[in-house]
Design an enzyme around this catalytic site. Structure first.
Site, mmCIF file in Angstrom:
data_model
loop_
_atom_site.group_PDB
_atom_site.id
_atom_site.type_symbol
_atom_site.label_atom_id
_atom_site.label_comp_id
_atom_site.label_asym_id
_atom_site.label_seq_id
_atom_site.Cartn_x
_atom_site.Cartn_y
_atom_site.Cartn_z
ATOM 1 N N ALA A 156 0.828 -1.203 0.000
ATOM 2 C CA ALA A 156 0.000 0.000 0.000
ATOM 3 C C ALA A 156 0.862 1.254 0.000
ATOM 4 C CB ALA A 156 -0.940 -0.003 1.205
ATOM 5 N N TYR A 157 1.855 1.274 0.872
ATOM 6 C CA TYR A 157 2.740 2.441 0.936
ATOM 7 C C TYR A 157 3.477 2.630 -0.389
ATOM 8 C CZ TYR A 157 6.301 5.662 2.688
ATOM 9 O OH TYR A 157 7.113 6.756 2.878
ATOM 10 N N SER A 158 4.031 1.554 -0.935
ATOM 11 C CA SER A 158 4.775 1.645 -2.189
ATOM 12 C C SER A 158 3.876 2.140 -3.313
ATOM 13 C CB SER A 158 5.379 0.288 -2.551
ATOM 14 O OG SER A 158 6.289 -0.151 -1.558
#
Length: 250
Positions: A156-158
């Site tokens: 999700a962060y990436s």
């Protein structure tokens, strides 16, 4: 004293995530270099402490994923800054869960995008008209090396930081030639309160990928952002600036 004393004289800035970490470091440097700053953050207590320590002109406690709150904060901060906003630094962000995709909680995935992508979009969308009206502006959207290369167990962060890069490239091209410049910065992992959201094994993995063999320092990325947000950055737009210790390959 900053080596660039006076660089921001007469300029005003809004910094999201401004109560701690990179946002606070950027805001402190802008004030030290003669500018006025409004700090936005979800943490009201930290905002009060940061305002006193930095000498900020305004603070707004809000969740950037709330469009109405963002629009109200723009109005309030612009008034507190003398009716104009020359600089926007979007530093607010969260990491989300640190698990494989098949185990990733849907609510965590959605929350990461609400803050890192939708909230950043709301801030840019609300402030761009002010900058266009005055014929000047500098926008710095904080992405991450994860948005270029991806980190396992951080999908999700990436993905959200890849979206920030793509969004900023699009925005910068839209604004080119209009006096408003928009760029993203892609730091590798640096010492910051956001690391408390990650297990030590994930931090160790990210450190192992940095050729310089260490995490970054907040002041290193803050110095880069303060160049990007200044009049000196006058030709580069729709681009990314790396502070990755040699990790990024493009």
């Amino acid at each position: 004293m900053s080596l660039f004393a006076g660089r921001y004289t007469g300029r005003s800035a809004i910094v999201t995530g401004g109560a701690s970490g990179l946002g606070r470091a950027v805001a402190a440097r802008i004030v030290a270099e003669g500018g006025r700053v409004a700090l936005w953050d979800l943490n009201a207590d930290a905002l009060g402490a940061a305002k006193d320590a930095i000498g900020a002109s305004d603070v707004q406690a809000l969740d950037v994923s709330d469009l109405a709150a963002v629009e109200a904060a723009v109005t309030a901060s612009a008034a507190a800054l003398g009716g104009k906003v020359d600089v926007l630094v979007c530093s607010a962000g969260i990491t989300g869960a640190t698990v494989p995709v098949q185990d990733f909680p849907v609510d965590s995935w959605l929350r990461v995008f609400e803050i890192n992508v939708h909230g950043l979009f709301y801030c840019n969308r609300a402030i761009v008209p002010l900058m266009l009206a005055q014929g000047y502006g500098r926008i710095v959207n904080v992405a991450s090396v994860a948005g270029k290369e991806g980190n396992p167990n951080a999908s999700a962060y990436s993905a959200s930081k890849a979206a920030v890069i793509g969004f900023t490239k699009s925005l910068g091209k839209e604004l080119a030639g209009k006096g408003v410049i928009a760029n993203a910065i892609t730091p590798a992992t640096f010492e910051s309160p956001i690391l408390a959201q990650l297990p030590p094994s994930q931090v160790d993995y990210m450190r192992s990928k940095i050729p310089m063999g260490r995490l970054g320092e907040v002041d290193e990325s803050a110095a880069m952002i303060c160049f990007m947000a200044s009049e000196e950055c006058s030709f580069t737009t729709a681009s990314t600036f790396d502070t990755s210790g040699g990790r990024t390959t493009f």
